[in-house]
Design an enzyme around this catalytic site. Structure first.
Site, PDB file in Angstrom:
ATOM      1  N   TYR A 273       5.245  -1.672 -28.374  1.00 55.42           N
ATOM      2  CA  TYR A 273       6.029  -2.571 -27.501  1.00 55.42           C
ATOM      3  C   TYR A 273       5.937  -2.118 -26.036  1.00 55.42           C
ATOM      4  O   TYR A 273       5.711  -2.919 -25.123  1.00 55.42           O
ATOM      5  CB  TYR A 273       7.471  -2.554 -27.994  1.00 55.42           C
ATOM      6  CG  TYR A 273       8.427  -3.498 -27.306  1.00 55.42           C
ATOM      7  CD1 TYR A 273       8.361  -4.879 -27.500  1.00 55.42           C
ATOM      8  CD2 TYR A 273       9.449  -3.007 -26.488  1.00 55.42           C
ATOM      9  CE1 TYR A 273       9.276  -5.733 -26.891  1.00 55.42           C
ATOM     10  CE2 TYR A 273      10.366  -3.846 -25.886  1.00 55.42           C
ATOM     11  CZ  TYR A 273      10.281  -5.219 -26.080  1.00 55.42           C
ATOM     12  OH  TYR A 273      11.190  -6.055 -25.478  1.00 55.42           O
TER      13      TYR A 273
ATOM     14  N   LYS B 218       8.224   1.712 -34.952  1.00 54.28           N
ATOM     15  CA  LYS B 218       7.892   2.839 -35.853  1.00 54.28           C
ATOM     16  C   LYS B 218       7.279   3.907 -34.965  1.00 54.28           C
ATOM     17  O   LYS B 218       6.571   3.575 -34.009  1.00 54.28           O
ATOM     18  CB  LYS B 218       6.817   2.447 -36.887  1.00 54.28           C
ATOM     19  CG  LYS B 218       7.301   1.692 -38.077  1.00 54.28           C
ATOM     20  CD  LYS B 218       7.732   2.639 -39.178  1.00 54.28           C
ATOM     21  CE  LYS B 218       8.246   1.827 -40.375  1.00 54.28           C
ATOM     22  NZ  LYS B 218       9.237   2.546 -41.129  1.00 54.28           N
TER      23      LYS B 218
ATOM     24  N   GLY C  15      18.616 -16.632 -28.107  1.00 51.97           N
ATOM     25  CA  GLY C  15      18.645 -15.470 -27.218  1.00 51.97           C
ATOM     26  C   GLY C  15      18.329 -15.810 -25.768  1.00 51.97           C
ATOM     27  O   GLY C  15      18.805 -16.809 -25.207  1.00 51.97           O
TER      28      GLY C  15
ATOM     29  N   ASP D  67       2.856 -21.133 -33.140  1.00 55.04           N
ATOM     30  CA  ASP D  67       2.815 -19.668 -33.080  1.00 55.04           C
ATOM     31  C   ASP D  67       1.825 -19.299 -31.978  1.00 55.04           C
ATOM     32  O   ASP D  67       0.635 -19.615 -32.069  1.00 55.04           O
ATOM     33  CB  ASP D  67       2.360 -19.119 -34.444  1.00 55.04           C
ATOM     34  CG  ASP D  67       2.328 -17.598 -34.449  1.00 55.04           C
ATOM     35  OD1 ASP D  67       2.101 -16.987 -33.376  1.00 55.04           O
ATOM     36  OD2 ASP D  67       2.527 -17.021 -35.526  1.00 55.04           O
TER      37      ASP D  67
ATOM     38  N   LYS E 290       4.469  -4.275 -22.998  1.00 53.59           N
ATOM     39  CA  LYS E 290       5.326  -4.668 -21.873  1.00 53.59           C
ATOM     40  C   LYS E 290       4.878  -4.028 -20.561  1.00 53.59           C
ATOM     41  O   LYS E 290       5.120  -4.566 -19.484  1.00 53.59           O
ATOM     42  CB  LYS E 290       6.790  -4.311 -22.181  1.00 53.59           C
ATOM     43  CG  LYS E 290       7.389  -5.120 -23.338  1.00 53.59           C
ATOM     44  CD  LYS E 290       7.430  -6.624 -23.038  1.00 53.59           C
ATOM     45  CE  LYS E 290       8.296  -7.395 -24.012  1.00 53.59           C
ATOM     46  NZ  LYS E 290       8.248  -8.854 -23.800  1.00 53.59           N
TER      47      LYS E 290
ATOM     48  N   ALA F  34       8.642 -15.435 -25.223  1.00 50.78           N
ATOM     49  CA  ALA F  34       8.544 -15.038 -26.638  1.00 50.78           C
ATOM     50  C   ALA F  34       8.150 -13.573 -26.724  1.00 50.78           C
ATOM     51  O   ALA F  34       7.263 -13.115 -26.009  1.00 50.78           O
ATOM     52  CB  ALA F  34       7.527 -15.917 -27.360  1.00 50.78           C
TER      53      ALA F  34
ATOM     54  N   ASP G 210       8.613 -22.623 -29.915  1.00 49.79           N
ATOM     55  CA  ASP G 210       8.922 -21.469 -30.773  1.00 49.79           C
ATOM     56  C   ASP G 210       8.100 -21.599 -32.063  1.00 49.79           C
ATOM     57  O   ASP G 210       7.426 -22.612 -32.280  1.00 49.79           O
ATOM     58  CB  ASP G 210      10.441 -21.393 -31.065  1.00 49.79           C
ATOM     59  CG  ASP G 210      10.901 -19.937 -31.166  1.00 49.79           C
ATOM     60  OD1 ASP G 210      10.342 -19.205 -32.015  1.00 49.79           O
ATOM     61  OD2 ASP G 210      11.794 -19.533 -30.397  1.00 49.79           O
TER      62      ASP G 210
HETATM   63  P1  NAI Z   1      14.788 -12.828 -29.718  1.00 48.67           P
HETATM   64  O1  NAI Z   1      14.148 -12.122 -30.840  1.00 48.67           O
HETATM   65  O2  NAI Z   1      16.226 -13.219 -29.856  1.00 48.67           O
HETATM   66  O3  NAI Z   1      13.948 -14.122 -29.319  1.00 48.67           O
HETATM   67  C1  NAI Z   1      12.548 -14.113 -29.223  1.00 48.67           C
HETATM   68  C2  NAI Z   1      12.016 -15.489 -29.527  1.00 48.67           C
HETATM   69  O4  NAI Z   1      10.587 -15.445 -29.488  1.00 48.67           O
HETATM   70  C3  NAI Z   1      12.420 -15.948 -30.936  1.00 48.67           C
HETATM   71  O5  NAI Z   1      12.958 -17.236 -30.861  1.00 48.67           O
HETATM   72  C4  NAI Z   1      11.107 -15.916 -31.686  1.00 48.67           C
HETATM   73  O6  NAI Z   1      11.040 -16.853 -32.760  1.00 48.67           O
HETATM   74  C5  NAI Z   1      10.088 -16.193 -30.592  1.00 48.67           C
HETATM   75  N1  NAI Z   1       8.759 -15.759 -31.009  1.00 48.67           N
HETATM   76  C6  NAI Z   1       8.429 -14.558 -31.537  1.00 48.67           C
HETATM   77  N2  NAI Z   1       7.131 -14.553 -31.865  1.00 48.67           N
HETATM   78  C7  NAI Z   1       6.624 -15.767 -31.523  1.00 48.67           C
HETATM   79  C8  NAI Z   1       5.327 -16.356 -31.628  1.00 48.67           C
HETATM   80  N3  NAI Z   1       4.315 -15.706 -32.176  1.00 48.67           N
HETATM   81  N4  NAI Z   1       5.163 -17.622 -31.185  1.00 48.67           N
HETATM   82  C9  NAI Z   1       6.212 -18.295 -30.623  1.00 48.67           C
HETATM   83  N5  NAI Z   1       7.450 -17.776 -30.505  1.00 48.67           N
HETATM   84  C10 NAI Z   1       7.652 -16.534 -30.957  1.00 48.67           C
HETATM   85  O7  NAI Z   1      14.580 -11.899 -28.454  1.00 48.67           O
HETATM   86  P2  NAI Z   1      15.357 -11.829 -27.049  1.00 48.67           P
HETATM   87  O8  NAI Z   1      16.249 -10.666 -27.107  1.00 48.67           O
HETATM   88  O9  NAI Z   1      15.904 -13.154 -26.683  1.00 48.67           O
HETATM   89  O10 NAI Z   1      14.149 -11.432 -26.088  1.00 48.67           O
HETATM   90  C11 NAI Z   1      13.421 -12.370 -25.292  1.00 48.67           C
HETATM   91  C12 NAI Z   1      12.380 -11.613 -24.491  1.00 48.67           C
HETATM   92  O11 NAI Z   1      13.021 -10.588 -23.717  1.00 48.67           O
HETATM   93  C13 NAI Z   1      11.338 -10.905 -25.340  1.00 48.67           C
HETATM   94  O12 NAI Z   1      10.097 -10.955 -24.694  1.00 48.67           O
HETATM   95  C14 NAI Z   1      11.858  -9.485 -25.387  1.00 48.67           C
HETATM   96  O13 NAI Z   1      10.816  -8.575 -25.653  1.00 48.67           O
HETATM   97  C15 NAI Z   1      12.417  -9.336 -23.990  1.00 48.67           C
HETATM   98  N6  NAI Z   1      13.416  -8.276 -23.868  1.00 48.67           N
HETATM   99  C16 NAI Z   1      14.649  -8.362 -24.465  1.00 48.67           C
HETATM  100  C17 NAI Z   1      15.574  -7.354 -24.273  1.00 48.67           C
HETATM  101  C18 NAI Z   1      16.945  -7.408 -24.870  1.00 48.67           C
HETATM  102  O14 NAI Z   1      17.730  -6.504 -24.596  1.00 48.67           O
HETATM  103  N7  NAI Z   1      17.294  -8.415 -25.655  1.00 48.67           N
HETATM  104  C19 NAI Z   1      15.267  -6.187 -23.470  1.00 48.67           C
HETATM  105  C20 NAI Z   1      13.956  -6.189 -22.888  1.00 48.67           C
HETATM  106  C21 NAI Z   1      13.086  -7.217 -23.071  1.00 48.67           C
END
Ligand code: NAI
Length: 468
Positions: free
Chosen positions: A375, A317, A240, A283, A379, A311, A260
């Site tokens: 969330y 919910k 992502g 983690d 944020k 991350a 990750d």
């Molecule tokens: P995603 O779910 O595809 O990727 C998130 C990554 O964080 C994953 O690789 C996951 O394994 C890692 N991760 C989760 N918990 C972890 C932990 N405890 N320790 C280490 N790594 C951990 O999400 P995406 O969409 O790429 O989002 C990236 C960031 O952007 C996040 O902070 C998300 O909240 C934020 N975001 C995304 C939006 C979207 O439209 N996709 C919108 C607004 C914010």
């Protein structure tokens, strides 16, 4: 993830059908194709209101591109436009014929009172219809917090409403409008921000206001590899947005340490190995995580220049139905972990001079969202953390946040269809962003010449209708 509607409405049949049904017709956004691509090309028109302070600097910055530079002439209110420098040729904007402009740049930093806002009308009224598809409107003002008198603060604050409104008018052409608010004597900090906001790198950033403060003289950087020699830690880098951040920072010359969870190590390795970076499984919510991360950095590189807290998780919910572990996990990953990691790296002196911390917030943290109390809370906390830390960091360090809107990733692919479609279309550009759009904004924050950009929260959301 692919947006089939965007593809369909850009076929001849789809375009006609969308128009007759009154449906949105998003324009495909132009993004960076090559790292050595000029930040702007074609005919750029610059204008300035009375007392403009940045016009000469802007002329120098845009003059360094292959663009053909013009300054507005023909109107008394825009007389100071001629200070754009020797490369800018006068163009009488009262009699424009068929020129189209990829960018309209206006210096409003000298406006002292509301009646001087007329210069905005005088500049943009005859030119805005001549803005090219995927065009850029960029306005420079003075940060209202630094204005001594109320009429000046009113005139400068007015620019925000103007830019946001114009962004909504030009979004249907895939164009963007943004505002840079500079502090007094901070004109020399404009370079990296002007380049970013005029370039395809900011394709999905619109309706934003950035505060730029004074900082030590911005160092000229290699435009093709501005981050050469720097080391970046990127959390959540296996997929992502995180994977795009790792790729973009590496493209710009940085060495990337991707982090990750252990279950994502294989995916993480496939990202970092292509970038000649390092993969690190951890983690970030584990009690020992900050220490383990710091130990790894100490052993591998002796320090980092950038920490990108990407991350994140959602555990949606409604509050009455939310189990407590949903609450706890969401706050821990999205907010608490960032603070703990930064604290450990600072205590062990592992953040280098002129370092950059970037946190990822969300539109949900600005506007709130149904089913996301946890969330949105986390944020929103990220924004408070960034704004507070920005006042305390030393050694030329900065901290900023990105608040993404709807970005095409696994997280948004998992949404129910109707919510996903609404999220995609409810912005001025009528489409979702790509992970690279967030990554490009982070690369701009990390640029050594962005030293004056500190404490900002920039939304990468195509000017979402949701939130401020
Ligand atoms: P995603 O779910 O595809 O990727 C998130 C990554 O964080 C994953 O690789 C996951 O394994 C890692 N991760 C989760 N918990 C972890 C932990 N405890 N320790 C280490 N790594 C951990 O999400 P995406 O969409 O790429 O989002 C990236 C960031 O952007 C996040 O902070 C998300 O909240 C934020 N975001 C995304 C939006 C979207 O439209 N996709 C919108 C607004 C914010």
């Amino acid at each position: 993830m692919s947006d089939l509607y965007l593809k369909l409405v850009n076929t001849p049949v789809g375009k006609t059908a969308a128009q007759s049904l009154g449906l949105p017709s998003p324009i495909p956004l132009k993004r960076l194709k090559r790292v050595d691509q000029p930040f702007i090309e074609g005919d750029v028109l610059m204008g300035a209101g009375q007392g403009a302070r940045a016009i000469a600097t802007l002329g120098n910055i845009v003059g360094a591109s292959p663009a053909t530079l013009h300054h507005a002439s023909g109107l008394e209110t825009l007389a100071e436009s001629s200070k754009a420098g020797p490369k800018a040729r006068p163009l009488d904007i009262t009699g424009l014929s068929d020129t189209t402009f990829p960018a309209l740049v206006f210096d409003a930093s000298g406006l002292q009172k509301p009646d001087e806002l007329r210069a905005l009308y005088d500049f943009f009224h005859p030119t805005i219809r001549r803005l090219a598809t995927n065009g850029r409107v960029l306005v420079i003002g003075q940060d209202p917090h630094t204005c001594r008198k109320a009429p000046q603060a009113a005139a400068q604050q007015a620019l925000e409403g103007f830019v946001r409104a114009i962004g909504k008018e030009i979004g249907k052409k895939g164009s963007t409008a943004n505002l840079l608010w500079i502090a007094p004597n901070a004109e020399n900090q404009l370079d990296s921000s002007v380049r970013f906001f005029l370039s395809p790198r900011s394709a999905y950033v619109s309706g934003q206001t950035v505060r730029i403060g004074k900082a030590s003289e911005a160092k000229a950087t290699n435009p093709v590899a501005p981050l050469a020699g720097k080391v970046a830690l990127v959390t959540g880098a296996s997929r992502g947005i995180g994977a795009a951040i790792a790729e973009t920072l590496a493209r710009d010359g940085a060495t990337v340490i991707g982090l990750d969870i252990p279950a994502a190590l294989d995916a993480l390795r496939s990202v970092t190995s292509k970038l000649k970076g390092k993969a690190f499984a951890c983690d970030i919510t584990d009690d020992e995580a900050p220490k383990i991360i710091a130990d790894f950095i100490q052993k591998e590189t002796s320090g980092v220049d950038f920490v990108i807290h990407n991350a994140g998780i959602t555990r949606d919910k409604t509050l009455g139905n939310m189990p407590e572990h949903f609450w706890d996990m969401t706050i821990a990953v999205n907010l608490t972990a960032e603070e703990r990691i930064d604290e450990e790296l600072a205590a062990r002196n592992l953040m280098r001079e002129n370092g950059r911390i970037v946190c990822i917030s969300s539109i949900s943290g600005i506007a709130g969202n149904f089913g996301q109390t946890n969330y949105a809370c986390a944020k929103s906390g990220v924004i408070g953390y960034v704004e507070s830390m920005a006042r305390h960091l030393k050694n030329g360090m900065t901290i900023n946040a990105i608040a993404p809107g709807f970005i095409e990733t696994q997280m948004t692919a998992d949404m129910p269809f109707t919510i996903r479609e609404a999220g995609r279309r409810m912005n001025s550009l009528s489409q979702g962003g790509q992970p690279v759009d967030v990554a490009e904004a982070i690369a701009w924050y990390c640029n050594p010449a962005s030293a004056g950009v500190n404490g900002n929260v920039v939304r990468v959301c195509g000017q979402s209708l949701i939130g401020k």
